[in-house]
Design a protein around this motif. Structure first.
Motif, PDB file in Angstrom:
ATOM      1  N   ASP A  64      95.911  37.955  35.914  1.00  0.00           N
ATOM      2  CA  ASP A  64      95.740  36.904  36.901  1.00  0.00           C
ATOM      3  C   ASP A  64      94.263  36.501  36.971  1.00  0.00           C
ATOM      4  OD1 ASP A  64      97.179  35.349  38.651  1.00  0.00           O
ATOM      5  OD2 ASP A  64      96.544  36.510  40.382  1.00  0.00           O
ATOM      6  N   TYR A  65      93.973  35.420  37.686  1.00  0.00           N
ATOM      7  CA  TYR A  65      92.564  35.050  37.856  1.00  0.00           C
ATOM      8  C   TYR A  65      91.810  36.121  38.639  1.00  0.00           C
ATOM      9  CZ  TYR A  65      93.429  30.448  35.939  1.00  0.00           C
ATOM     10  OH  TYR A  65      93.746  29.416  35.095  1.00  0.00           O
ATOM     11  N   LEU A  66      92.513  36.798  39.553  1.00  0.00           N
ATOM     12  CA  LEU A  66      91.903  37.884  40.304  1.00  0.00           C
ATOM     13  C   LEU A  66      92.185  39.199  39.597  1.00  0.00           C
ATOM     14  CD1 LEU A  66      92.839  37.154  44.018  1.00  0.00           C
ATOM     15  CD2 LEU A  66      90.562  37.083  42.985  1.00  0.00           C
ATOM     16  N   PRO A  67      91.146  39.891  39.124  1.00  0.00           N
ATOM     17  CA  PRO A  67      91.414  41.164  38.428  1.00  0.00           C
ATOM     18  C   PRO A  67      92.175  42.161  39.287  1.00  0.00           C
ATOM     19  CG  PRO A  67      89.182  40.434  38.008  1.00  0.00           C
ATOM     20  CD  PRO A  67      89.739  39.500  39.036  1.00  0.00           C
ATOM     21  N   SER A  68      92.054  42.068  40.617  1.00  0.00           N
ATOM     22  CA  SER A  68      92.801  43.013  41.459  1.00  0.00           C
ATOM     23  C   SER A  68      94.302  42.769  41.373  1.00  0.00           C
ATOM     24  CB  SER A  68      92.348  42.887  42.915  1.00  0.00           C
ATOM     25  OG  SER A  68      92.569  41.560  43.364  1.00  0.00           O
ATOM     26  N   SER A  69      94.695  41.596  40.899  1.00  0.00           N
ATOM     27  CA  SER A  69      96.123  41.301  40.777  1.00  0.00           C
ATOM     28  C   SER A  69      96.658  41.565  39.375  1.00  0.00           C
ATOM     29  CB  SER A  69      96.390  39.827  41.099  1.00  0.00           C
ATOM     30  OG  SER A  69      95.849  39.491  42.336  1.00  0.00           O
ATOM     31  N   TRP A  70      95.821  42.089  38.497  1.00  0.00           N
ATOM     32  CA  TRP A  70      96.306  42.324  37.142  1.00  0.00           C
ATOM     33  C   TRP A  70      97.478  43.294  37.176  1.00  0.00           C
ATOM     34  CZ3 TRP A  70      91.564  42.803  33.316  1.00  0.00           C
ATOM     35  CH2 TRP A  70      90.882  41.571  33.315  1.00  0.00           C
ATOM     36  N   ALA A  71      98.490  43.021  36.364  1.00  0.00           N
ATOM     37  CA  ALA A  71      99.678  43.870  36.405  1.00  0.00           C
ATOM     38  C   ALA A  71     100.357  43.894  35.042  1.00  0.00           C
ATOM     39  CB  ALA A  71     100.657  43.336  37.443  1.00  0.00           C
ATOM     40  N   MET A  72     101.316  44.780  34.935  1.00  0.00           N
ATOM     41  CA  MET A  72     102.152  44.837  33.730  1.00  0.00           C
ATOM     42  C   MET A  72     103.583  44.507  34.148  1.00  0.00           C
ATOM     43  SD  MET A  72     100.239  45.777  31.134  1.00  0.00           S
ATOM     44  CE  MET A  72     101.264  46.519  29.875  1.00  0.00           C
ATOM     45  N   PHE A  73     104.370  44.120  33.163  1.00  0.00           N
ATOM     46  CA  PHE A  73     105.780  43.872  33.447  1.00  0.00           C
ATOM     47  C   PHE A  73     106.622  44.968  32.809  1.00  0.00           C
ATOM     48  CE2 PHE A  73     109.834  42.356  31.815  1.00  0.00           C
ATOM     49  CZ  PHE A  73     110.452  42.005  33.007  1.00  0.00           C
ATOM     50  N   TYR A  74     107.501  45.558  33.620  1.00  0.00           N
ATOM     51  CA  TYR A  74     108.442  46.532  33.065  1.00  0.00           C
ATOM     52  C   TYR A  74     109.854  46.060  33.362  1.00  0.00           C
ATOM     53  CZ  TYR A  74     104.225  49.294  32.800  1.00  0.00           C
ATOM     54  OH  TYR A  74     102.959  49.714  32.506  1.00  0.00           O
ATOM     55  N   PRO A  75     110.669  45.853  32.342  1.00  0.00           N
ATOM     56  CA  PRO A  75     112.032  45.395  32.607  1.00  0.00           C
ATOM     57  C   PRO A  75     112.845  46.494  33.292  1.00  0.00           C
ATOM     58  CG  PRO A  75     111.763  45.907  30.279  1.00  0.00           C
ATOM     59  CD  PRO A  75     110.407  46.006  30.899  1.00  0.00           C
ATOM     60  N   THR A  76     113.754  46.099  34.171  1.00  0.00           N
ATOM     61  CA  THR A  76     114.663  47.065  34.790  1.00  0.00           C
ATOM     62  C   THR A  76     115.979  47.059  34.027  1.00  0.00           C
ATOM     63  OG1 THR A  76     115.640  45.419  36.220  1.00  0.00           O
ATOM     64  CG2 THR A  76     113.691  46.573  37.056  1.00  0.00           C
ATOM     65  N   TRP A  77     116.877  47.918  34.440  1.00  0.00           N
ATOM     66  CA  TRP A  77     118.194  47.958  33.764  1.00  0.00           C
ATOM     67  C   TRP A  77     118.928  46.631  33.958  1.00  0.00           C
ATOM     68  CZ3 TRP A  77     122.906  47.347  36.192  1.00  0.00           C
ATOM     69  CH2 TRP A  77     122.895  47.379  37.587  1.00  0.00           C
ATOM     70  N   ALA A  78     118.627  45.957  35.085  1.00  0.00           N
ATOM     71  CA  ALA A  78     119.315  44.690  35.340  1.00  0.00           C
ATOM     72  C   ALA A  78     118.816  43.599  34.387  1.00  0.00           C
ATOM     73  CB  ALA A  78     119.115  44.274  36.795  1.00  0.00           C
ATOM     74  N   ASP A  79     117.512  43.628  34.065  1.00  0.00           N
ATOM     75  CA  ASP A  79     116.983  42.675  33.082  1.00  0.00           C
ATOM     76  C   ASP A  79     117.711  42.841  31.751  1.00  0.00           C
ATOM     77  OD1 ASP A  79     114.656  41.104  34.059  1.00  0.00           O
ATOM     78  OD2 ASP A  79     113.851  43.075  34.548  1.00  0.00           O
ATOM     79  N   VAL A  80     117.767  44.098  31.315  1.00  0.00           N
ATOM     80  CA  VAL A  80     118.404  44.385  30.029  1.00  0.00           C
ATOM     81  C   VAL A  80     119.886  44.018  30.085  1.00  0.00           C
ATOM     82  CG1 VAL A  80     118.836  46.179  28.316  1.00  0.00           C
ATOM     83  CG2 VAL A  80     116.750  46.269  29.686  1.00  0.00           C
ATOM     84  N   GLY A  81     120.504  44.364  31.213  1.00  0.00           N
ATOM     85  CA  GLY A  81     121.941  44.129  31.354  1.00  0.00           C
ATOM     86  C   GLY A  81     122.308  42.657  31.312  1.00  0.00           C
ATOM     87  N   VAL A  82     121.508  41.824  31.976  1.00  0.00           N
ATOM     88  CA  VAL A  82     121.844  40.400  31.984  1.00  0.00           C
ATOM     89  C   VAL A  82     121.663  39.811  30.584  1.00  0.00           C
ATOM     90  CG1 VAL A  82     121.220  38.152  32.944  1.00  0.00           C
ATOM     91  CG2 VAL A  82     121.355  40.131  34.440  1.00  0.00           C
TER      92      VAL A  82
END
Lengths: 431, 454
Positions: B396-414
């Protein structure tokens, strides 16, 4: 094939570049030269360079407009020449059969390439400071008040491995390399065509397919980079990832228009009798389709920059649209290159009759010249640009010089690829 | 009169007659479903059912079931959406663009490719619908129905809305195009059938009589639809690319996106066509119709579109440096060397490097190599969208908001749900519809089969 006996086309025909044709082209050239002369005299004597002097410490000289014109025509006609070779290569890569009698017409445009290359390099050395802002050494000198951090950041693209602001080795090397290879491929295609005429057989067709694939790979890279080098770097701060393909699309439509016009001209002189309205229709479809494609790219680039409205990008269009000199030409550009071909070539009949295509293709050549005018003049001349005697004259001079060279080249060899394995298919092309 | 040059490869091998064409293609429609087909269909339906659990959970609990967070607000959902829409493009390219260019080799692959288009677009459409949270309301809003009552306006400035229009138009035209192509073949099956099958295929064939006038109309409708579908296919992925490129997010806002997305879509679509066709030709013994020559030509399209995509990647990278815009430069360096470097290099390897193997004739005429590379390209194109979407958002523009994305079982399931849907539909199609356009193959049989050429 069992149908050879049915046709009595003259496969040995050769274009006779008559003195009368030469004379008419020379007349246009002389008219262009006169207009150019008038334009130069007017620019030298009249003009408003006094007021320009106060604008940015950079006095405007009449010859800058001449240089900008040289550059517009260098880039524009280089495009037509290389598109001739490109479209020729496409026919082999795509195994097209319909276009076989037109192959030599396409290839003949490549004859301009060596001259285009020399002119481009010569103009660059003559006019670099007046065309390309990045050629000024002070931009890269941190102690200079005019030091430019952004241009310094991209300096290596022009000057590597030399020191920035000295001699643009990398830039010149690319220019030489691109023209060198384009001419090399063009000569190779000519050579294989000659051998095919003399020896016959299908092996040359397979050979040409491979060489076409190599050329297309080289062209895919070189056409984009040359657009960045020769056009985009004029507005040195500005950038757009689509620009390479946009310039290609403009070149392609211009080249297709030129090929169509030359085909109709040759047919009018009684050559290419196997080329009938079906082949002309296909050329018309290419002109129609790729005019839409050009518009698609124009619009994509414009819309995304307009929508996001990031200042360093939108400046390019603001500079043009808000200018008294260039603002109107944006609409001329779209009118000539989109609305006109779109509406006129929409019907089937208009694509099958030479008279419509002659009109539309001529307008498209002017239209895409305006496109390059809009890409080149605002960044080089600012409000001192415009379309006047100098522009019209220079365009006519270049256009007739290209016509002389291309037709001269065409007259040297057979007009029909008589031993091409798909010639027979093209006789039976019905759409 | 049609003349075919001796340097062209035959499009139909094995000395087939008109009757052979009818027989070879109708037999799997008329015969009993094989055990293999049942197993395949049940597997697909099983995946569909399994994925449906995730779908129901998502609809019940809301899209908080997905791994999205406030920095990465778009991830698998839109990645899958763009991936499926992209796959759809090849069908239209084969049926419409190749028809306009009069490429005869399209005749044996256009039917299945168009079917694939339709099913892929159906799968793609699931994601925006599910993403609405309450799709039963969302569909009504997005159409946009409330508009007509004057009380609520959708945001016409949003490319997401343009997407709704573009994709629904594209879907309708593709469906009509595909169905009209099917009519003469349904009539062929009707004419060979008795009993219930005759009634069903009779209804499906709309009373096709095969008269010269009927054929004339068929041909002109095909051409008109091809002319309509060609700008539509460009518009769809162009507008999909606008979803990203109209923003000011570094890595998303770039002008090359529209044509580059279209090229990428055709690239992934051809890979999926190859995956499906290689299996279909084997299972239904259609090697004489979908020949090595067809596979080779499709592989050449893959080299071309893969190279266009490669040039676009390099252009983006170069212009990011050339622009001098720090955020833009960071976005690209971060893609290649940041925490998602593995996704970036998977994309580069799968999309740019591996298709170049098709320059070798041995590889592009090998069934096994083509099949494997088609899977590789599909994987690569999924990663491309993931890279564009997630790596551009996660810083993000704010380094404090930097994050990673981890899929959940629902992501995979859909995502699995859409796979189940796609393959269930495709297997049903393959069993009950003629997978090759018999009428069009017959139209090129005389000029382009082995018998005549040799």
């Amino acid at each position: 094939m069992a149908h050879h006996g049915e046709h009595h086309y003259n496969l040995e025909q050769r274009f006779d570049f008559t003195a009368a044709t030469k004379k008419s082209i020379m007349t246009v050239l002389v008219i262009g030269a006169i207009l150019l002369g008038i334009g130069i005299v007017l620019a030298m004597t009249g003009g408003h360079h006094e007021e320009a002097g106060e604008a940015g410490g950079h006095a405007f000289h009449w010859y800058e407009r001449l240089y900008a014109n040289l550059w517009i025509n260098n880039v524009f006609f280089t495009g037509i020449a290389i598109v001739g070779v490109f479209f020729f290569a496409i026919q082999f890569a795509a195994q097209a059969g319909w276009s076989t009698p037109l192959l030599r017409v396409m290839l003949s445009f490549g004859n301009w390439l060596p001259i285009a290359g020399l002119l481009m390099i010569a103009t660059f050395f003559l006019a670099n400071h007046d065309l390309f802002h990045w050629t000024h050494a002070y931009l890269f000198d941190q102690n200079d008040p005019q030091y430019d951090k952004i241009i310094d950041g991209k300096g290596a693209f022009f000057y590597w491995p030399m020191e920035k602001g000295t001699f643009p080795v990398f830039y010149i090397a690319r220019m030489v390399l691109f023209f060198g290879f384009w001419v090399l491929f063009f000569n190779k295609f000519k050579k294989i065509s000659d051998q095919e005429d003399q020896l016959g057989g299908t092996s040359h067709w397979f050979k040409m397919r491979s060489w076409s694939a190599y050329f297309l790979v080289f062209f895919a890279v070189s056409s984009s980079i040359s657009a960045w080098d020769w056009v985009m770097s004029i507005d040195t701060h500005w950038f757009s990832t689509l620009f390479g393909w946009y310039v290609f699309a403009s070149w392609f439509v211009s080249g297709l228009s030129a090929i169509t016009l030359l085909t109709i001209f040759l047919k009018g002189r009684g050559y290419l009798e196997m080329v009938n309205e079906n082949h002309v229709h296909d050329l018309g479809k290419f002109v129609f389709g790729f005019s839409i494609f050009w518009t698609y790219l124009w619009f994509s680039q414009f819309l995304l920059i307009y929508y996001a409205n990031i200042p360093e990008e939108s400046v390019y269009f603001i500079e043009r649209l808000s200018s008294d000199v260039y603002g109107g030409f944006i609409f001329v550009n779209l009118g000539l290159n989109f609305f006109l071909p779109f509406l006129v070539l929409m019907t089937r009949d208009s694509k099958r009759h030479g008279v419509f295509l002659k009109l539309v293709c001529t307008i498209l050549l002017v239209g895409h010249w305006v496109d390059f005018f809009l890409m080149i003049q605002p960044g080089t001349l600012g409000h001192n640009g415009g379309i006047g005697f100098m522009e019209v004259g220079m365009f006519l001079v270049y256009g007739s010089a290209v016509a002389l060279v291309v037709l001269g080249g065409l007259a040297k060899k057979n007009l029909i690829a008589k031993n091409h394995p798909m010639l027979e298919e093209s006789y039976h092309h019905h759409i | 009169m049609q003349v075919t040059s001796s340097v062209r490869q035959p499009l139909v091998t094995g000395g087939k007659t008109y009757h052979d064409v009818t027989h070879d293609i109708s037999r799997q429609v008329e015969g009993k479903p094989s055990l293999l087909w049942f197993l395949a269909f049940l597997t697909a339906a099983g995946v569909l059912a399994l994925g449906a659990i995730a779908l129901v959970a998502t609809l019940w609990e809301g899209i908080g079931m997905w791994g999205l967070n406030k920095t990465v607000g778009w991830a698998w959902d839109i990645t899958n959406f763009v991936w499926w829409v992209g796959i759809g493009h090849a069908g239209t390219l084969i049926s419409a663009v190749l028809l306009l260019f009069r490429q005869k080799w399209r005749t044996s692959i256009n039917r299945a490719a168009e079917a694939m288009t339709i099913f892929a677009v159906i799968c793609a459409a699931q994601f925006p619908i599910i993403h609405m949270g309450r799709p039963w309301l969302g569909a009504y809003w997005a159409l946009p129905l409330p508009n007509t009552f004057g009380s609520l306006w959708v945001n016409f400035n949003s490319p997401l809305l343009w997407d709704v229009f573009a994709i629904s138009t594209y879907f309708s035209v593709s469906l009509v195009f595909w169905y009209i192509g099917l009519i003469p073949d349904f009539a062929t099956i009707r004419d060979r059938a008795t009993g219930l099958r005759k009634t069903i295929y009779g209804a499906l064939s709309f009373g096709w009589d095969g008269a010269a006038k009927t054929w004339m109309r068929y041909e002109s409708v095909s051409l008109i639809l091809a002319g309509l579908a060609t700008p539509l296919v460009l518009s769809v992925h162009t507008i999909v690319s606008f979803d990203f490129a109209t923003s000011v997010i570094p890595g998303w806002h770039t002008t090359i996106f529209p044509p580059y997305f279209v090229a990428g879509a055709i690239f992934s679509g051809f890979a999926m066509v190859l995956t499906l066709m290689i299996i279909t030709r084997k299972v239904f013994k259609l090697e004489d119709y979908i020949t090595i020559g067809h596979i080779e030509l499709m592989n050449i399209v893959i080299i071309i579109t893969g190279s266009i995509v490669g040039i676009a990647y390099i252009t983006e990278f170069f212009i990011a440096w050339y622009s001098g815009v720090e955020a833009e430069q960071y976005a690209f360096i971060n893609r290649a060397t940041g925490p998602y470097w593995w996704a970036y290099w998977s994309m580069m390897t799968c999309n740019v490097i591996s298709p170049q193997l098709f320059w070798f004739k041995k590889i592009r005429t090998s069934i096994v190599a083509t099949f494997l590379l088609s899977l590789v390209v599909n994987i690569g194109m999924w990663f491309e969208r993931f890279v564009i979407i997630v790596t551009s958002l996660h810083r993000d523009y704010l380094p404090s908001s930097w994050a990673m994305f981890y899929p959940t079982w629902a992501d995979v399931g859909v995502y699995l749900f859409t796979f189940g849907l796609f393959f269930s539909l495709f297997f049903l199609f393959a069993k009950f519809f003629p997978v090759i356009n018999m009428a069009e193959v017959k139209s090129v049989l005389k000029s382009s089969s082995e018998k005549v050429v040799k």
